[in-house]
Design an enzyme around this catalytic site. Structure first.
Site, mmCIF file in Angstrom:
data_model
loop_
_atom_site.group_PDB
_atom_site.id
_atom_site.type_symbol
_atom_site.label_atom_id
_atom_site.label_comp_id
_atom_site.label_asym_id
_atom_site.label_seq_id
_atom_site.Cartn_x
_atom_site.Cartn_y
_atom_site.Cartn_z
ATOM 1 N N HIS A 5 -29.452 17.740 10.711
ATOM 2 C CA HIS A 5 -30.358 16.676 9.987
ATOM 3 C C HIS A 5 -31.210 17.097 9.126
ATOM 4 O O HIS A 5 -32.007 16.251 9.657
ATOM 5 C CB HIS A 5 -29.305 15.313 9.925
ATOM 6 C CG HIS A 5 -28.135 15.071 10.553
ATOM 7 N ND1 HIS A 5 -27.480 15.416 11.395
ATOM 8 C CD2 HIS A 5 -26.910 15.134 9.910
ATOM 9 C CE1 HIS A 5 -26.267 15.080 11.787
ATOM 10 N NE2 HIS A 5 -26.288 14.813 10.592
ATOM 11 N N GLU A 57 -21.510 -11.278 16.683
ATOM 12 C CA GLU A 57 -20.561 -10.438 17.811
ATOM 13 C C GLU A 57 -21.370 -9.273 17.972
ATOM 14 O O GLU A 57 -22.214 -9.237 19.173
ATOM 15 C CB GLU A 57 -19.153 -10.570 18.292
ATOM 16 C CG GLU A 57 -18.599 -11.992 18.304
ATOM 17 C CD GLU A 57 -18.325 -12.827 17.204
ATOM 18 O OE1 GLU A 57 -17.396 -13.584 17.404
ATOM 19 O OE2 GLU A 57 -18.749 -12.072 16.217
ATOM 20 N N HIS A 95 -28.084 17.224 3.888
ATOM 21 C CA HIS A 95 -27.951 16.093 4.548
ATOM 22 C C HIS A 95 -27.710 16.399 6.547
ATOM 23 O O HIS A 95 -28.273 15.925 7.373
ATOM 24 C CB HIS A 95 -26.843 14.837 3.854
ATOM 25 C CG HIS A 95 -26.504 14.326 5.189
ATOM 26 N ND1 HIS A 95 -26.917 12.688 5.549
ATOM 27 C CD2 HIS A 95 -25.465 13.388 5.825
ATOM 28 C CE1 HIS A 95 -26.916 12.226 6.444
ATOM 29 N NE2 HIS A 95 -26.110 12.697 6.793
ATOM 30 N N ARG A 137 -14.746 -19.757 34.095
ATOM 31 C CA ARG A 137 -15.849 -19.612 32.803
ATOM 32 C C ARG A 137 -16.122 -21.053 33.871
ATOM 33 O O ARG A 137 -17.842 -20.842 32.942
ATOM 34 C CB ARG A 137 -14.986 -19.695 31.862
ATOM 35 C CG ARG A 137 -14.525 -21.661 31.952
ATOM 36 C CD ARG A 137 -14.216 -21.893 29.978
ATOM 37 N NE ARG A 137 -13.521 -22.938 30.166
ATOM 38 C CZ ARG A 137 -12.912 -23.342 28.715
ATOM 39 N NH1 ARG A 137 -13.374 -23.053 27.817
ATOM 40 N NH2 ARG A 137 -12.004 -24.466 28.780
ATOM 41 N N ASP A 193 -30.084 4.851 4.080
ATOM 42 C CA ASP A 193 -28.729 4.252 2.939
ATOM 43 C C ASP A 193 -27.614 3.247 4.500
ATOM 44 O O ASP A 193 -26.956 2.517 4.154
ATOM 45 C CB ASP A 193 -28.642 4.520 1.738
ATOM 46 C CG ASP A 193 -29.679 4.638 1.180
ATOM 47 O OD1 ASP A 193 -29.697 3.853 0.896
ATOM 48 O OD2 ASP A 193 -29.867 6.187 0.580
ATOM 49 N N HIS A 247 -5.767 -14.073 19.865
ATOM 50 C CA HIS A 247 -6.689 -14.799 20.836
ATOM 51 C C HIS A 247 -6.245 -14.450 21.913
ATOM 52 O O HIS A 247 -7.520 -14.514 22.861
ATOM 53 C CB HIS A 247 -7.407 -16.355 20.642
ATOM 54 C CG HIS A 247 -7.771 -16.215 18.814
ATOM 55 N ND1 HIS A 247 -7.041 -16.482 18.487
ATOM 56 C CD2 HIS A 247 -8.828 -17.042 19.534
ATOM 57 C CE1 HIS A 247 -8.321 -17.232 17.825
ATOM 58 N NE2 HIS A 247 -9.138 -17.517 18.499
#
Length: 831
Positions: free
Chosen positions: A185, A571, A422, A517, A315, A634
């Site tokens: 590039h 996340e 590009h 947990r 961009d 989930h």
């Protein structure tokens, strides 16, 4: 300087002048026009030649015509340009006002614009400003034509300034490297070169002979596809890894100059970039690391940490969602030492960004809480770049976005300002034409001595900066001996405190049971007081992930010394920030957390962590259908299996408290460095992902912290050679133990193997693996997820090869076959 037209002539006047001759002009020019009259400021003008029309691109230049260093400005005036044919001489002069009037009233033409100018009384050839699409009416009569640089022949002549020499050296090393590789590039480096020159020759502090100097400024090329820019800089400034031969080996097997920047291959590269938006998001993490270390260690009169993080992004980076997440977070944190450059060239692979990207980026970043500055001409206005950086550094409480208008492939006569520059080499002919156009008289990979001397000043300058810092540290040792020792051990030497692992909790079978947990929470709060570099947080799920440290507060603006990160519902950005905390290479051991199902939101950050050898610890809870009522949206039935496919990522699914502690022990060791040395000379670091349960799991009699390092081990055995082996992970280890008991009642000898981490198990010697999974003995794997991948270890699989369901967790487990009856039946089918 005299130019056609007067500065403030009105549209009405032009129309009145041209309306009588409009029909004649239309016939003569064989066209009508819709773009009407435009103007552009002209200051210093040198030799300009007519060129063939190319795609028009609107960009914000104050001076479309290339400035000559020796040209003086007699008066500030304007060039008036109108739609029309490429014509020369008197025809251009006559056609200009007529075409303007006709075009304003009637036109639909897309022929090339013409302009006629004189410099000090001498005529200059007609300039083709390129074809123009129809503009909104509000823009038709502008006081400045915004753009028309594409295709402009510059014909730069005469001696170059030092700035021009340095900038063009970068440009043509990039052009030549991409051409030789026949891949890459070139356009981005050609446009970004002035920014890079100012940063690396004037602004950044770094030591090419010690790439890991702790107080160096960090540079991230977020538009990583333009990496020949960075490789050129590394070579020019004297980094040993990137020789001229390495530049000539761009994108070749075994080179130090791969197709995108890779921190694990090339010293001087801070983070691995390529996926757009990842780099600028990493830059946020690097800036956060600097803020934390400065808050912890800097004292009045004694400053150890005070460096900046710079990034260049394009961009595409500003379109990708990850940058929205991370940059919003950076504004919230008020990271004043983060300076981002927007290479605003309006071109992507598809073509002009107007096809898909028309929002006001400046306003968006101002809304994030950033300072936004603009440089109208990033191709030649080096002083404008300097001024913007000075303004950025003056702002202490906001990150800064510097929007720099550039032309992709600047200087390439027919490919500049288009997607043709590009992602493909310019080619031999276009490269030669670009050399002529920019007045570059040097051959392929030839570096002017004057430019090299300027760049190589980085070596003595960097040595002096590091020497001065060393003196500061010696004084710090005298003033703050305890903190200095912690800094030496943790930040400089990357040492873990003696006996740190003894802080991890251990459990007996009769101890109170918890969900893993919760065991994880206990590990985090056991490690936090003994590991000063241990820090992290959750994506707005801390009460569910159980990830808050009790011994410290929240990492926020004005309280950067704290270690609890509040990432918000971000996340993907969280993963990139955490990776950069690790790759800052200053003793930080970062963790980040969410529900396992949402790891897909951040999957590329997890992958990049593994690829770039970032020691990030990913804490993922709610690991199976046993989470219950939230249902299949989930319940991560396929996630663990898919994550195990990522090389260099260890996925650990512990069965109880001891294995959870063992998982953290291995995660910390891998984050700190384990195994063979990397390019830094230190042991390589790697990420670890913990998959933790929502439901309570009993402590097992045969589990241990140290056994986790083996990946798989016999947690419960039988007398003599087993008839069958049951392999379980996480919550299913208990199911295997119960199933073994049921089979034992029928006279079957069953071994139970806990396999918290298949990656660790695969790394063990064959003798050990065969001692656990005995060849010739049938084995059944049991895991509450898809069975893909378990065929490597077992002859039959008990799993869930479908999406889950919304119901209480124990009901889901029963209905999906996670029962003693199903395990026993499957085992009997092998006997």
């Amino acid at each position: 300087m005299a130019l056609l037209g007067n500065k403030n002539e009105s549209t009405f006047k032009w129309v009145a002048m041209g309306v009588g001759a409009g029909v004649v002009a239309a016939v003569l020019l064989s066209a009508t026009h819709d773009n009407a009259l435009y103007t552009v400021p002209a200051t210093r003008v040198t030799s300009i030649s007519a060129v063939n029309p190319v795609t028009y691109q609107r960009v914000n230049y104050d001076n479309v015509l290339q400035a000559a260093p020796s040209a003086s400005v007699e008066n500030q005036s304007e060039i008036y340009a109108a739609s029309g044919h490429n014509v020369t001489g008197l025809a251009a002069v006559l056609a200009l006002p007529l075409a303007a009037a006709v075009g304003f009233l009637f036109g639909r033409s897309k022929k090339s614009t013409v302009a006629m100018a004189t410099y000090s009384g001498k005529p200059i050839e007609v300039v083709s400003l390129g074809e123009k699409p129809q503009l909104p009416k509000a823009e038709r009569r502008s006081t400045a034509l915004q753009g028309a640089h594409a295709g402009l022949i510059i014909n730069r002549t005469g001696p170059m300034t030092d700035d021009e020499l340095c900038v063009n050296t970068i440009r043509f090393l990039a052009v030549d490297g991409v051409n030789k590789a026949n891949s890459g590039h070139p356009g981005a480096p050609m446009g970004q070169a002035p920014i890079a020159h100012v940063l690396w020759n004037e602004e950044m502090k770094y030591n090419p002979k010690n790439p890991y100097f702790v107080n160096r400024d960090r540079f991230v090329l977020s538009s990583g596809h333009g990496c020949m820019l960075q490789y050129a800089l590394l070579h020019l400034t004297g980094y040993d890894d990137v020789t001229l031969d390495q530049l000539k080996s761009f994108r070749q097997w075994g080179s130090k100059t791969p197709g995108h920047p890779e921190n694990f291959e090339t010293r001087g590269v801070e983070v691995t970039t390529g996926p757009l938006g990842m780099g600028i998001s990493n830059a946020v993490g690097l800036a956060a690391a600097e803020a934390h270390l400065a808050a912890v260690y800097n004292k009045p009169g004694h400053t150890l940490i005070d460096h900046y993080t710079y990034t260049i992004a394009g961009d595409g980076c500003f379109q990708e969602g990850i940058s929205h997440e991370a940059c919003s977070y950076a504004g919230h944190l008020k990271l004043g030492k983060l300076i981002a450059f927007y290479d605003d060239n309006n071109i992507t692979i598809d073509g002009e960004t107007s096809l898909s990207f028309t929002e006001d980026v400046a306003k968006r970043y101002e809304a994030y809480g950033w300072q936004v500055l603009k440089v109208a001409d990033g191709n030649t206005d080096v002083n404008g770049i300097r001024k913007a950086i000075a303004q950025a550094k003056a702002e202490k409480n906001k990150p800064t976005l510097i929007m720099v208008k550039t032309v992709i492939g600047y200087g390439a006569p027919t490919k500049a300002n288009s997607h043709d520059a590009h992602g493909a080499p310019l080619g031999k002919d276009e490269a030669a034409a670009a050399r002529k156009n920019l007045g570059w008289e040097f051959g392929e990979f030839e570096i002017p001595e004057q430019a090299l001397n300027t760049f190589r000043q980085a070596i003595p300058r960097g040595a002096a900066v590091e020497a001065e810092w060393n003196k500061r540290f010696e004084a710090y040792k005298q003033a703050y001996p305890e903190l200095a020792k912690q800094f030496q051990d943790t930040v400089l030497d990357n040492k873990l405190p003696e006996g740190w692992e003894k802080a991890l909790p251990t459990y007996k079978a009769e101890d109170k049971a918890f969900a893993t947990r919760i065991n994880s929470q206990k590990c985090i709060n056991a490690l936090a007081p003994v590991l000063p570099g241990f820090m992290g947080g959750s994506a707005d799920l801390a009460p569910s992930n159980m990830t808050l440290m009790e011994c410290t507060g929240d990492f926020l603006a004005g309280q950067y010394e704290n270690r609890n990160f509040r990432f918000g519902v971000r996340e993907f950005g969280m993963g990139a920030v955490a990776n950069a905390l690790a790759l800052h290479k200053s003793g930080i051991i970062p963790y980040c957390a969410t529900f396992l199902i949402f790891s897909d939101y951040m999957r590329n950050a997890i992958r990049i962590a593994a690829l770039s050898q970032a020691g990030t610890i990913f804490v993922m809870t709610h690991d199976s259908v046993a989470l219950g009522e939230d249902g299949p949206t989930h319940q991560p039935v396929e996630i663990i299996a898919s994550l195990r496919l990522i090389p260099q990522l260890a996925v650990v699914r512990p069965c109880d408290g001891n294995e959870t502690s063992g998982a953290y022990k291995m995660a910390v060791l891998r984050s700190n460095g384990i195994g063979k040395p990397g390019i830094s000379g230190r042991p390589k670091t790697f990420p670890t992902l913990l998959a933790l349960s929502r439901q309570v799991l009993p402590n097992q009699k045969g589990s241990s912290i140290d056994a986790v390092a083996k990946g798989g081990y016999t947690i419960q055995d039988c007398e003599g050679k087993p008839d069958l082996i049951l392999i379980g992970t996480g919550s299913e280890v208990q199911l295997c133990i119960e199933s073994a008991a049921a089979l034992a009642k029928e006279g079957k000898k069953v071994r139970v193997v806990s396999m918290p981490c298949t990656e660790f198990f695969d790394e063990q010697p064959k003798e050990y693996r065969d001692s656990v999974l005995i060849p010739g003995v049938p084995a059944v794997s049991v895991e509450a997820g898809v069975t893909a991948g378990w065929q490597k270890y077992s002859h039959a699989q008990v799993g869930i090869d479908s999406f889950g369901a919304s119901a209480p967790g124990d009901k889901c487990m029963k209905e999906f076959g996670m029962t003693v009856e199903n395990v026993v039946a499957t085992a009997k089918s092998l006997l």
